[in-house]
Design an enzyme around this catalytic site. Structure first.
Site, PDB file in Angstrom:
ATOM      1  N   CYS A  12       0.848  -1.198   0.000  1.00 12.73           N
ATOM      2  CA  CYS A  12       0.000   0.000   0.000  1.00 12.73           C
ATOM      3  C   CYS A  12       0.885   1.249   0.000  1.00 12.73           C
ATOM      4  CB  CYS A  12      -0.901  -0.005   1.239  1.00 12.73           C
ATOM      5  SG  CYS A  12      -2.050   1.398   1.282  1.00 12.73           S
ATOM      6  N   ASP A  34       0.453   3.744   1.747  1.00 13.83           N
ATOM      7  CA  ASP A  34       0.424   4.324   3.097  1.00 13.83           C
ATOM      8  C   ASP A  34       1.837   4.607   3.627  1.00 13.83           C
ATOM      9  OD1 ASP A  34       0.198   4.477   6.057  1.00 13.83           O
ATOM     10  OD2 ASP A  34      -1.902   3.976   5.670  1.00 13.83           O
ATOM     11  N   ARG A  57       2.926   4.797   6.482  1.00 14.30           N
ATOM     12  CA  ARG A  57       3.313   4.066   7.690  1.00 14.30           C
ATOM     13  C   ARG A  57       3.870   2.677   7.385  1.00 14.30           C
ATOM     14  NH1 ARG A  57      -2.444   4.447  10.328  1.00 14.30           N
ATOM     15  NH2 ARG A  57      -2.863   3.940   8.145  1.00 14.30           N
ATOM     16  N   CYS A 104      -6.016  -0.109   6.915  1.00 16.17           N
ATOM     17  CA  CYS A 104      -5.791   0.475   5.582  1.00 16.17           C
ATOM     18  C   CYS A 104      -6.970   1.386   5.199  1.00 16.17           C
ATOM     19  CB  CYS A 104      -5.636  -0.639   4.556  1.00 16.17           C
ATOM     20  SG  CYS A 104      -5.316  -0.016   2.886  1.00 16.17           S
TER      21      CYS A 104
HETATM   22 CO    CO Z   1      -3.400   1.180   3.020  1.00 15.34          CO
END
Ligand code: CO
Length: 210
Positions: free
Chosen positions: A43, A45, A47, A102
């Protein structure tokens, strides 16, 4: 003007010094080329930084990231990365790694509109539709979200093994393993979902475009 980005360039200079100190041939070696063993599909993302959480160094992992770590068959960007990784770099492992919490997956669980991204979330909503009986039976919303994240990874693993790129690699007996993992933002631990696919010899059904 906000200048915090300048810190990144400073960090970069410090990183270069550190790398050269630890390993004087580091950059010289990387100039010769790359032969990563892993392809990471994760992903976007912030993080979930792939190399940091897996302790891999530059040159060790080829990676592709998009919202909710999706394998969409019409996504030219993903297909190009996959093709290059499998056919040219001959990676041995492909890891699809999702993460609990997510935002993309959770957004797909709701009926809210988010704009352009709804078209991307559409693919994740399909995953919910396939598994709605199991998911709807989970009363706790957070638990349901966690399971949805896992099921989304499992579906992407299946979609990956059905691509002509992976099918052809297996047909040619190229060693290639596909794994489904989920990273937990809460404690940093990666869970292996146990959906590993290895090759056509082990799984005769993989030739079928089911
Ligand atoms: Co995500």
């Amino acid at each position: 003007m906000e200048k915090s980005y300048l810190q990144l360039l400073e960090n970069n200079k410090a990183w270069v010094v550190q790398q050269k100190y630890n390993d004087p041939d580091f950059f010289k070696r990387l100039t010769l080329g790359q032969s990563p063993q892993y392809l990471w599909i994760g992903c976007s993302d912030s993080r979930v930084p792939a190399s940091q959480i897996t302790g891999t160094r530059p040159g060790e992992m080829f990676d592709h990231r998009n919202i909710a770590n999706m394998v969409v068959h019409s996504d030219m960007s993903m297909l190009s990365v996959l093709s290059y990784a499998v056919e040219i770099l001959k990676v041995k492992h492909i890891i699809v790694c999702g993460h609990y919490g997510c935002g993309g997956v959770l957004a797909a669980m709701s009926n809210k509109q988010y704009g352009l991204i709804d078209n991307w979330l559409r693919h994740i909503k399909d995953v919910y539709r396939y598994h709605h009986a199991e998911l709807d039976a989970i009363a706790d919303e957070e638990e349901r979200g966690r399971r949805f994240v896992e099921l989304n990874v499992i579906e992407q693993v299946h979609d990956l093994r059905k691509t002509s790129i992976v099918q052809n690699a297996w047909k040619n007996e190229q060693p290639l393993h596909i794994h489904g993992w989920v990273y937990d933002v809460k404690d940093g631990i990666i869970k292996d979902l146990g959906t590993t696919f290895t090759c056509a010899k082990d799984l005769h059904t993989v030739y079928q475009f089911d």
